[in-house]
Enzyme design. Sequence first.
Site, PDB file in Angstrom:
ATOM      1  N   GLY A  21       0.759  -1.112  -0.075  1.00 13.13           N
ATOM      2  CA  GLY A  21      -0.009   0.019  -0.141  1.00 13.13           C
ATOM      3  C   GLY A  21       0.881   1.416  -0.148  1.00 13.13           C
ATOM      4  O   GLY A  21       1.674   1.662   0.960  1.00 13.13           O
ATOM      5  N   GLY A  23      -0.653   4.204   0.054  1.00 12.33           N
ATOM      6  CA  GLY A  23      -1.442   5.254   0.495  1.00 12.33           C
ATOM      7  C   GLY A  23      -0.609   6.236   1.477  1.00 12.33           C
ATOM      8  O   GLY A  23       0.518   6.242   1.386  1.00 12.33           O
ATOM      9  N   GLY A  25      -0.072   6.253   4.685  1.00 10.29           N
ATOM     10  CA  GLY A  25       0.687   5.442   5.574  1.00 10.29           C
ATOM     11  C   GLY A  25       1.946   4.810   5.027  1.00 10.29           C
ATOM     12  O   GLY A  25       3.257   4.996   5.382  1.00 10.29           O
ATOM     13  N   GLU A 181     -18.805  17.567   2.977  1.00 12.30           N
ATOM     14  CA  GLU A 181     -17.913  18.187   1.792  1.00 12.30           C
ATOM     15  C   GLU A 181     -18.704  18.063   0.491  1.00 12.30           C
ATOM     16  O   GLU A 181     -18.808  18.834  -0.362  1.00 12.30           O
ATOM     17  CB  GLU A 181     -16.695  17.508   1.871  1.00 12.30           C
ATOM     18  CG  GLU A 181     -15.705  18.064   3.058  1.00 12.30           C
ATOM     19  CD  GLU A 181     -14.525  17.398   3.175  1.00 12.30           C
ATOM     20  OE1 GLU A 181     -13.956  17.767   4.051  1.00 12.30           O
ATOM     21  OE2 GLU A 181     -14.104  16.484   2.500  1.00 12.30           O
ATOM     22  N   ASP A 310      -5.611   3.100   8.057  1.00 15.51           N
ATOM     23  CA  ASP A 310      -7.046   2.687   8.233  1.00 15.51           C
ATOM     24  C   ASP A 310      -7.195   1.458   8.292  1.00 15.51           C
ATOM     25  O   ASP A 310      -8.591   0.890   8.745  1.00 15.51           O
ATOM     26  CB  ASP A 310      -7.735   3.237   6.884  1.00 15.51           C
ATOM     27  CG  ASP A 310      -8.173   4.494   6.875  1.00 15.51           C
ATOM     28  OD1 ASP A 310      -7.796   5.331   7.665  1.00 15.51           O
ATOM     29  OD2 ASP A 310      -8.919   4.891   5.890  1.00 15.51           O
ATOM     30  N   ALA A 326      -5.853  10.609   7.459  1.00 11.94           N
ATOM     31  CA  ALA A 326      -4.621  10.733   6.636  1.00 11.94           C
ATOM     32  C   ALA A 326      -3.778  11.045   7.797  1.00 11.94           C
ATOM     33  O   ALA A 326      -2.353  10.518   7.897  1.00 11.94           O
ATOM     34  CB  ALA A 326      -4.616  11.646   5.584  1.00 11.94           C
ATOM     35  N   GLN A 327      -3.800  11.966   8.649  1.00 10.61           N
ATOM     36  CA  GLN A 327      -2.720  12.245   9.514  1.00 10.61           C
ATOM     37  C   GLN A 327      -2.365  11.283  10.402  1.00 10.61           C
ATOM     38  O   GLN A 327      -1.138  11.405  10.766  1.00 10.61           O
ATOM     39  CB  GLN A 327      -3.067  13.597  10.229  1.00 10.61           C
ATOM     40  CG  GLN A 327      -4.442  13.530  11.150  1.00 10.61           C
ATOM     41  CD  GLN A 327      -4.590  14.667  12.144  1.00 10.61           C
ATOM     42  OE1 GLN A 327      -3.470  15.200  12.717  1.00 10.61           O
ATOM     43  NE2 GLN A 327      -5.903  15.268  12.295  1.00 10.61           N
TER      44      GLN A 327
HETATM   45  C1  LIG Z   1     -13.594  11.233   0.521  1.00 11.49           C
HETATM   46  C2  LIG Z   1     -12.766  10.916   1.709  1.00 11.49           C
HETATM   47  C3  LIG Z   1     -12.358  12.229   2.398  1.00 11.49           C
HETATM   48  C4  LIG Z   1     -11.390  12.190   3.194  1.00 11.49           C
HETATM   49  N1  LIG Z   1     -10.657  13.369   3.915  1.00 11.49           N
HETATM   50  C5  LIG Z   1     -10.031  13.427   4.810  1.00 11.49           C
HETATM   51  C6  LIG Z   1      -9.266  14.441   5.420  1.00 11.49           C
HETATM   52  O1  LIG Z   1      -9.884  15.691   5.053  1.00 11.49           O
HETATM   53  N2  LIG Z   1      -8.531  14.381   6.371  1.00 11.49           N
HETATM   54  C7  LIG Z   1      -7.959  13.378   6.710  1.00 11.49           C
HETATM   55  O2  LIG Z   1      -7.222  13.495   7.445  1.00 11.49           O
HETATM   56  N3  LIG Z   1      -8.408  12.198   6.319  1.00 11.49           N
HETATM   57  C8  LIG Z   1      -9.298  12.220   5.434  1.00 11.49           C
HETATM   58  N4  LIG Z   1      -9.833  10.856   4.886  1.00 11.49           N
HETATM   59  C9  LIG Z   1      -9.331   9.867   5.380  1.00 11.49           C
HETATM   60  C10 LIG Z   1      -8.046   9.334   4.673  1.00 11.49           C
HETATM   61  O3  LIG Z   1      -8.242   9.442   3.341  1.00 11.49           O
HETATM   62  C11 LIG Z   1      -7.686   8.014   5.208  1.00 11.49           C
HETATM   63  O4  LIG Z   1      -7.689   8.052   6.599  1.00 11.49           O
HETATM   64  C12 LIG Z   1      -6.269   7.905   4.633  1.00 11.49           C
HETATM   65  O5  LIG Z   1      -6.045   7.472   3.143  1.00 11.49           O
HETATM   66  C13 LIG Z   1      -5.792   6.391   5.075  1.00 11.49           C
HETATM   67  O6  LIG Z   1      -4.460   6.094   4.788  1.00 11.49           O
HETATM   68  P1  LIG Z   1      -4.006   4.661   4.546  1.00 11.49           P
HETATM   69  O7  LIG Z   1      -2.622   4.740   3.898  1.00 11.49           O
HETATM   70  O8  LIG Z   1      -4.235   3.945   5.690  1.00 11.49           O
HETATM   71  O9  LIG Z   1      -4.688   4.081   3.406  1.00 11.49           O
HETATM   72  P2  LIG Z   1      -5.121   4.595   1.852  1.00 11.49           P
HETATM   73  O10 LIG Z   1      -4.527   6.071   1.780  1.00 11.49           O
HETATM   74  O11 LIG Z   1      -6.441   4.324   1.508  1.00 11.49           O
HETATM   75  O12 LIG Z   1      -3.980   3.860   1.087  1.00 11.49           O
HETATM   76  C14 LIG Z   1      -4.209   2.611   0.860  1.00 11.49           C
HETATM   77  C15 LIG Z   1      -3.343   2.114  -0.392  1.00 11.49           C
HETATM   78  O13 LIG Z   1      -3.366   0.571  -0.233  1.00 11.49           O
HETATM   79  C16 LIG Z   1      -3.517   0.211  -1.643  1.00 11.49           C
HETATM   80  N5  LIG Z   1      -4.013  -1.207  -1.624  1.00 11.49           N
HETATM   81  C17 LIG Z   1      -5.315  -1.535  -0.973  1.00 11.49           C
HETATM   82  N6  LIG Z   1      -5.387  -2.789  -1.202  1.00 11.49           N
HETATM   83  C18 LIG Z   1      -4.331  -3.318  -1.887  1.00 11.49           C
HETATM   84  C19 LIG Z   1      -4.017  -4.676  -2.460  1.00 11.49           C
HETATM   85  N7  LIG Z   1      -4.753  -5.747  -2.069  1.00 11.49           N
HETATM   86  N8  LIG Z   1      -2.807  -4.802  -3.011  1.00 11.49           N
HETATM   87  C20 LIG Z   1      -2.040  -3.667  -3.304  1.00 11.49           C
HETATM   88  N9  LIG Z   1      -2.213  -2.453  -2.860  1.00 11.49           N
HETATM   89  C21 LIG Z   1      -3.602  -2.204  -2.229  1.00 11.49           C
HETATM   90  C22 LIG Z   1      -4.349   1.028  -2.506  1.00 11.49           C
HETATM   91  O14 LIG Z   1      -4.124   1.213  -3.725  1.00 11.49           O
HETATM   92  C23 LIG Z   1      -3.760   2.456  -1.743  1.00 11.49           C
HETATM   93  O15 LIG Z   1      -2.783   3.076  -2.520  1.00 11.49           O
HETATM   94  C24 LIG Z   1     -11.023  11.035   3.727  1.00 11.49           C
HETATM   95  C25 LIG Z   1     -11.351   9.650   3.178  1.00 11.49           C
HETATM   96  C26 LIG Z   1     -12.396   9.842   2.371  1.00 11.49           C
HETATM   97  C27 LIG Z   1     -12.709   8.756   1.746  1.00 11.49           C
END
Ligand SMILES: Cc1cc2nc3c(=O)[nH]c(=O)nc-3n(C[C@H](O)[C@H](O)[C@H](O)COP(=O)(O)OP(=O)(O)OC[C@H]3O[C@@H](n4cnc5c(N)ncnc54)[C@H](O)[C@@H]3O)c2cc1C
Length: 454
Positions: A21, A23, A25, A181, A310, A326-327
Amino acid sequence: MPPVNRTPAPVDDATHVVIIGAGFGGLACAAALGSTNIRVTVIDRNNYHLFVPLLYQVATAALSPADIAQPIRRILSRHPNINVVLGEVVGVDRAAKAVTLADGSVVPYDRLVIATGSSYNYFGHDEWAEVAPGLKTIENARRLRARLLSCFEQAEISEDPARQAALMTAVVVGGGPTGVEMAGAIAELARYTLARDFRRIDPRATRILLVEAGPRILGTFPDELAGYARRALERLGVEVMTGKAVERIEEGAVTIAGRIVPAGTIIWGAGVTASPAGRWLGVETDRAGRIRVAPDLSVPGLDGVYALGDTAMAEGDDGKPLPGLAQVAKQQGEHLGRALEAGIARGAAMPAFRFRNRGNTAIIGRSAAVFDFGHRRLKGWFAWILWAIVHVYLLVGFEKRLLVSLQWLWRYMTYERGARLITADVAQGRTPERPEERETPGARPVPMRRRTSG
Ligand SMILES: Cc1cc2nc3c(=O)[nH]c(=O)nc-3n(C[C@H](O)[C@H](O)[C@H](O)COP(=O)(O)OP(=O)(O)OC[C@H]3O[C@@H](n4cnc5c(N)ncnc54)[C@H](O)[C@@H]3O)c2cc1C
């Protein structure tokens, strides 16, 4: 053309860190391990990192998909010790310490970091996903944009007032930050941007409903800020319905507390569920499917496996689960990357992660946002400016920051939204057979759990 550095990285093959991933994190973790002599592999099913918090701006034609996405390879290109793999992970072999990809290939690891995020939870009604998409991917945003804009086009040529009204109704399910939003952005799109462009319909008459099963919108924010957000939405013409459960969603109609509301656009923002990573590992998860992690983000009982963002359930200093933000994911990624580096290079013990709240925020529209820092709260214009600065700052890459800032400035001055393209394949103007609002006898509410994040 700048010279290309193809010198093989001086990596120490003794320890291979695999991050699933890219994203918020995963990318932060990779960056913290970047330019060290540790061999790192980042696997993602997309070739780009997506700035999810601005997806709603793509769905409402304010930004283009490329403004909020950046190739993972490009972001990590300056770290010769990091290899990027495009692939979908489908499982983890704990015994063999290897990750399995959908194409059958296998990537062995010594340390595994799982940062696969979350997806929308339809509370047992997965069939709703087709007609009421959530906002998590670029495809979702493009489809929603196409659907919204197609509805106005269909309404413009329709001779039937009831069908026109149905097409010009948007229902947003879930009153968390995403729903707020989205509802605000649709209202601004209809009332300001589209208002001048149609001849037969008046886009300002668009009906936007924000439906929340709980007693108030923005349930994770203080009362004062939630109240402000509600008033700001109502000023934009959004009907905010709290304490009302959505009982049924079908193509072109939503049943809300026993009333069928015909609607051309239905958007889901009511709850999230973690990625299936807990199932890959066969470990304990919470009700939202998140892997329970130890304070140092390790997965209990598994040697060298960590989860964050997440898809993980970590506790804050107050013992409560950290929110899906995200933070949180970014800070966890940075912490884990540094800790892994110190552990691998110097044998240091893994320290516990501590979250520092940089402020929870939601934007309602032009000059209206809320910011909650815990000890201090901001609302209105100042919060909006701060929201814009923070989001531009967090966008990866200088080029994106500049582009997005210029587009926002232009939009602020002109009310224009440049990305009004219908490019996704959407069903054209499918509305219900009988597009009039009516009561449905005997409808039963679906119990909705509160959102856990996002
Ligand atoms: C519409 C929306 C608005 C938001 N607004 C805010 C905001 O204003 N402020 C804030 O702090 N948070 C916000 N959030 C929450 C924030 O986006 C998430 O908390 C954050 O993205 C989590 O980060 P992460 O690294 O855990 O996962 P993600 O950023 O979701 O990244 C996960 C990554 O894993 C990859 N992945 C998943 N499954 C697989 C797999 N099986 N194989 C290979 N790759 C895979 C995906 O492609 C992705 O790149 C919002 C969320 C949404 C949906």
